[in-house]
Design an enzyme around this catalytic site. Structure first.
Site: not given
Length: 359
Positions: A102, A172, A341
């Site tokens: 990615q 993003y 996480c």
């Protein structure tokens, strides 16, 4: 309950996935400071591949120093990164999964103190979470970044990635162009907010036409004035027309972080309806994500034709053998939804998991 649907192979272009389970790209901050693969990343991805997923998407891999979302992310802005990634993709393939990569430019959702560069975005509007004002990209800047995506695609192909994913979700840079929430331009990239993305797809396809492309988008941004399913269905059609081979459906932005990594109390498969809505609008495989925590539920999604692929992240972080153990009815370390996480929300340096101390 059988698992026939989730373990049915799927052909995408010239690759064949052994099943429909994908470990999606995940920010770990476990790379070296210059963006190179580390032994810890090799160990993590090797175990995940051996654990039964059909495809492992390594990432997020920054296409430039400027576009890095964190300090120790994988990068692919120099040829020196090809050889280490080649070893990583070889390991993933040898352990039974299709290796994928990615590619990301973080846009306004990073900090100049981390990247060493000024932030750039479609418009000079700060992310409400990161709060730093970005520079509005001009035509030259847009073309430079599009070329960076192309160069990065060529490099990850050389490294052995069998599928390339372009990150247009979560607010993003690409997602920032797609959304009226963050793109207030009056030029052609504002009047047609999908243009920045479709041009990248077309340019990448010219150079790596034999490698399938996945395009990840937020099906709904869950912010006022942001993208909703009505518009993302149309965007997905544009991406398919430009050359996308897979549409990967996520949700949210930094301003709606709960939808980027939904907690259990938000409900099982909280964003499956978004994938289903987009699947109805396109003719390429669609991947869904968001609180898919069992193979039984994943199989139900596939069998009911709500998506073609399922992205399962945190259960596989908690136990890299989640897929194989689930298939054989063995007990596994269950994700407890502790949020460890999501290290950057806790002020930690990198990913950890109390259920998987070897991570």
């Amino acid at each position: 309950m059988g698992l026939n649907s989730v373990f049915k192979p799927l052909d995408i272009g010239n690759i064949s996935l052994p099943n429909r389970v994908v470990f999606p790209a995940f920010q770990t901050n476990l790379a070296s400071s210059d963006g190179t693969v580390t032994e810890r990343l090799m160990n993590m991805y090797g175990k995940l591949a051996a654990g039964g997923s059909g495809m492992i998407i390594a990432g997020c891999i920054a296409i430039s120093d400027e576009g890095a979302p964190q300090t120790n992310v994988l990068k692919i802005n120099h040829d020196m990164h090809i050889a280490p990634l080649k070893e990583l993709f070889r390991l993933i393939g040898e352990n039974g999964a299709v290796p994928a990569a990615q590619l990301i430019h973080a846009g306004r959702q990073t900090l100049s103190m981390m990247t060493g560069h000024k932030l750039v975005a479609p418009s000079a509007i700060p992310c409400p979470v990161m709060k730093e004002i970005p520079v509005e990209l001009d035509k030259d800047g847009i073309e430079r970044i599009q070329d960076d995506f192309v160069a990065a695609s060529v490099r990850v192909k050389k490294a052995g990635a069998e599928l390339i994913e372009l990150h247009g979700a979560f607010g993003y840079l690409i997602g920032g162009f797609l959304s009226p929430y963050s793109n207030k331009r009056t030029d052609k990239y504002g009047k047609d907010r999908a243009l920045f993305f479709t041009e990248i797809i077309e340019k990448v396809k010219e150079k790596v036409e034999d490698v399938p492309l996945s395009c990840r988008i937020s099906g709904d941004e869950f912010v006022e004035g942001g993208l909703t399913l009505d518009e993302t269905r149309k965007i997905a059609q544009r991406l398919e027309e430009a050359g996308a081979d897979v549409i990967s459906v996520a949700a949210g932005t930094y301003a709606s972080m709960a939808h980027m990594a939904p907690t259990q109390d938000m409900g099982e498969g909280v964003h499956v309806h978004l994938a289903k809505g987009i699947q109805e609008a396109v003719d390429v495989p669609v991947m869904c994500a968001g609180n898919i925590r069992s193979l039984e539920f994943a199989d139900k999604i596939i069998s009911e034709k709500k998506a073609d692929l399922v992205a399962i992240c945190r259960p596989q972080l908690a136990d890299p053998s989640f897929v194989k153990k689930s298939a054989s009815k063995q007990p596994f370390n269950e994700c407890t939804d502790c949020g460890t996480c999501i290290y950057f929300l806790r002020g930690e340096k990198s990913v950890t998991c109390p259920q998987n101390p070897e991570l």
